[in-house]
Write a protein that holds these residues in place. Structure first.
Motif, short mmCIF file in Angstrom:
data_model
loop_
_atom_site.label_atom_id
_atom_site.label_comp_id
_atom_site.label_asym_id
_atom_site.label_seq_id
_atom_site.Cartn_x
_atom_site.Cartn_y
_atom_site.Cartn_z
N GLN A 33 0.82 -1.20 0.00
CA GLN A 33 0.00 0.00 0.00
C GLN A 33 0.86 1.26 0.00
O GLN A 33 0.60 2.21 -0.74
CB GLN A 33 -0.94 -0.02 1.21
CG GLN A 33 -2.00 -1.09 1.15
CD GLN A 33 -2.91 -1.05 2.36
OE1 GLN A 33 -2.46 -1.20 3.50
NE2 GLN A 33 -4.19 -0.85 2.12
N ILE A 34 1.89 1.26 0.84
CA ILE A 34 2.78 2.42 0.88
C ILE A 34 3.52 2.57 -0.44
O ILE A 34 3.71 3.68 -0.95
CB ILE A 34 3.74 2.32 2.07
CG1 ILE A 34 2.96 2.52 3.38
CG2 ILE A 34 4.88 3.32 1.96
CD1 ILE A 34 3.77 2.31 4.64
N ALA A 35 3.93 1.45 -1.04
CA ALA A 35 4.63 1.51 -2.32
C ALA A 35 3.78 2.16 -3.40
O ALA A 35 4.28 2.96 -4.21
CB ALA A 35 5.07 0.11 -2.74
N VAL A 36 2.48 1.83 -3.44
CA VAL A 36 1.65 2.41 -4.48
C VAL A 36 1.37 3.89 -4.19
O VAL A 36 1.25 4.69 -5.12
CB VAL A 36 0.34 1.62 -4.68
CG1 VAL A 36 -0.62 1.80 -3.52
CG2 VAL A 36 -0.34 2.03 -5.98
N LEU A 37 1.29 4.27 -2.93
CA LEU A 37 1.14 5.69 -2.61
C LEU A 37 2.39 6.46 -3.04
O LEU A 37 2.30 7.59 -3.54
CB LEU A 37 0.87 5.87 -1.12
CG LEU A 37 -0.52 5.44 -0.65
CD1 LEU A 37 -0.58 5.40 0.87
CD2 LEU A 37 -1.60 6.35 -1.21
N GLU A 38 3.56 5.86 -2.87
CA GLU A 38 4.79 6.49 -3.34
C GLU A 38 4.80 6.60 -4.86
O GLU A 38 5.21 7.63 -5.42
CB GLU A 38 6.00 5.67 -2.87
CG GLU A 38 6.39 5.93 -1.43
CD GLU A 38 6.95 7.34 -1.25
OE1 GLU A 38 8.00 7.66 -1.84
OE2 GLU A 38 6.32 8.13 -0.51
N ALA A 39 4.33 5.54 -5.52
CA ALA A 39 4.27 5.59 -6.99
C ALA A 39 3.32 6.67 -7.46
O ALA A 39 3.61 7.40 -8.42
CB ALA A 39 3.86 4.22 -7.53
N PHE A 40 2.16 6.79 -6.80
CA PHE A 40 1.20 7.81 -7.19
C PHE A 40 1.75 9.20 -6.93
O PHE A 40 1.50 10.14 -7.71
CB PHE A 40 -0.12 7.60 -6.44
CG PHE A 40 -1.24 8.48 -6.91
CD1 PHE A 40 -1.67 8.44 -8.22
CD2 PHE A 40 -1.87 9.35 -6.03
CE1 PHE A 40 -2.72 9.26 -8.66
CE2 PHE A 40 -2.91 10.16 -6.45
CZ PHE A 40 -3.34 10.12 -7.77
N HIS A 41 2.51 9.34 -5.88
CA HIS A 41 3.18 10.60 -5.60
C HIS A 41 4.06 11.00 -6.78
O HIS A 41 4.05 12.16 -7.22
CB HIS A 41 4.00 10.45 -4.31
CG HIS A 41 4.89 11.59 -4.00
ND1 HIS A 41 6.27 11.50 -4.07
CD2 HIS A 41 4.62 12.86 -3.61
CE1 HIS A 41 6.80 12.66 -3.73
NE2 HIS A 41 5.83 13.50 -3.44
N GLY A 42 4.79 10.04 -7.34
CA GLY A 42 5.60 10.31 -8.51
C GLY A 42 4.76 10.67 -9.73
O GLY A 42 5.13 11.56 -10.51
N VAL A 43 3.62 10.01 -9.89
CA VAL A 43 2.73 10.32 -11.00
C VAL A 43 2.24 11.76 -10.90
O VAL A 43 2.19 12.50 -11.90
CB VAL A 43 1.54 9.34 -11.03
CG1 VAL A 43 0.46 9.81 -12.00
CG2 VAL A 43 2.01 7.94 -11.39
N LEU A 44 1.86 12.19 -9.70
CA LEU A 44 1.39 13.56 -9.52
C LEU A 44 2.49 14.57 -9.85
O LEU A 44 2.24 15.58 -10.52
CB LEU A 44 0.89 13.77 -8.09
CG LEU A 44 -0.39 13.02 -7.70
CD1 LEU A 44 -0.69 13.23 -6.22
CD2 LEU A 44 -1.58 13.47 -8.55
N MET A 45 3.70 14.31 -9.39
CA MET A 45 4.80 15.22 -9.70
C MET A 45 5.04 15.29 -11.21
O MET A 45 5.19 16.37 -11.79
CB MET A 45 6.08 14.77 -8.98
CG MET A 45 6.07 15.02 -7.49
SD MET A 45 7.72 14.88 -6.74
CE MET A 45 8.05 13.14 -6.99
N ASN A 46 5.08 14.13 -11.85
CA ASN A 46 5.39 14.09 -13.28
C ASN A 46 4.28 14.71 -14.13
O ASN A 46 4.55 15.38 -15.13
CB ASN A 46 5.63 12.65 -13.73
CG ASN A 46 6.90 12.07 -13.15
OD1 ASN A 46 7.83 12.81 -12.82
ND2 ASN A 46 6.95 10.76 -13.01
#
Length: 314
Positions: free
Chosen positions: A182-195
């Motif tokens: 769950q934390i890994a996907v939240l980190e991935a989504f964080h990257g999506v928002l930045m990009n």
């Protein structure tokens, strides 16, 4: 009564949770049309039962948001002729209940209809313009890379419209086996928002949220109180702006505690009542109002299986 809803003022007194999100506003079932209904069956214009629930929460010192869409229902963006018509329909809901917050819960089938997504997001933008100070969140699907191709289209569409909601929340359950995933996907989504939006890290976290599922998920995963505590610590530690779950109705122990099924009225994990809700209350104490919550079905007419979702939709 749908989903054996608890008495919200009583839950408020026992947990400190103050904000609730009611779900779902959808297009009418069957013939469609551009009239807002609860769960596709009960016109908002005729409602008195949900209004009484809202009055009770506000009398006890809390407030509500309303969630639009939800899995399996038809969004008004699929049935209204234009974004303006869609916004006018949602404005009826805001006016009826004097809302200060709304959540656009974009899942299937609207999620895979680019035209409907555009109408929903443009309608949300119109509502922002006509209701200064309205808190607007968007809740959508999680995937190992942060979100799905449909979710990326949603974000790209918001960018093209220059639409800036207060928050984007994903739902890291149903396919995420443990809190680490769950934390890994939240980190991935964080990257999506930045990009996608060109945000720096702090700005992306400030626009990110998690909508969780307590106890046994639809896919048979189990998320217990320790998992929720770990995600609470993560959300607070990274400056996220929403921490919610589905649902308050489920925030109590089943009999027996686990019967191997996912229930709409209990969690399937050992617990005392409202243990998960107390965690959202902790988050809310550190963030502005109407950004945290739990899902809970409300007492409504038999034809209206509406839900109250303290802070996020499902």
């Amino acid at each position: 009564m749908y989903g054996n809803p608890p008495d919200l003022p009583k839950v408020m007194a026992e947990t400190g949770q103050k904000t609730f999100q009611l779900t779902f506003i959808q297009a009418p079932r069957g013939g469609g049309g551009c009239t807002p209904t609860w769960d596709g069956t009960a016109p908002v214009s005729e409602d008195t039962a949900v209004a009484r629930v809202i009055d009770g929460v506000r009398s006890a010192g809390g407030d509500v948001s309303v969630s639009i869409g939800g899995y399996g229902g038809r969004n008004l963006g699929q049935t209204c002729a234009s974004a303006e018509d869609t916004a006018n329909a949602y404005q009826q809901v805001i006016d009826k209940y004097a809302l200060r917050a709304v959540d656009f819960n974009l899942e299937e089938p609207a999620y895979s209809d680019p035209g409907a997504v555009t109408k929903e997001l443009r309608a949300a933008q119109i509502l922002q313009h006509h209701n200064p100070g309205l808190y607007v969140s968007v809740t959508t699907v999680a995937a190992p890379g942060g979100t799905t191709p449909q979710g990326q289209n949603l974000l790209n569409t918001a960018k093209s419209l220059k639409f800036a909601p207060d928050n984007y929340s994903i739902m890291p359950f149903n396919g995420f086996q443990d809190v680490g995933a769950q934390i890994a996907v939240l980190e991935a989504f964080h990257g999506v928002l930045m990009n996608t939006f060109g945000w720096d890290s702090a700005t992306a976290y400030a626009h990110e949220g998690a909508s969780l599922m307590n106890g046994r998920s639809d896919f048979g995963e189990y998320y217990d109180q320790a998992d929720f505590q770990a995600l609470l610590d993560y959300a607070i530690g990274h400056g996220m702006s929403r921490y919610t779950f589905w649902s308050l109705n489920r925030d109590r122990q089943c009999t027996p505690p686990d019967n191997g099924q996912t229930s709409g009225t209990c969690s399937s994990v050992p617990q005392n009542p409202w243990e998960f809700t107390r965690l959202t209350a902790q988050f809310a104490q550190r963030t502005p109002a109407l950004k945290a919550g739990v899902a809970v079905s409300q007492p409504v007419p038999a034809r209206l299986p509406a839900q109250a979702d303290q802070g996020a939709g499902r």
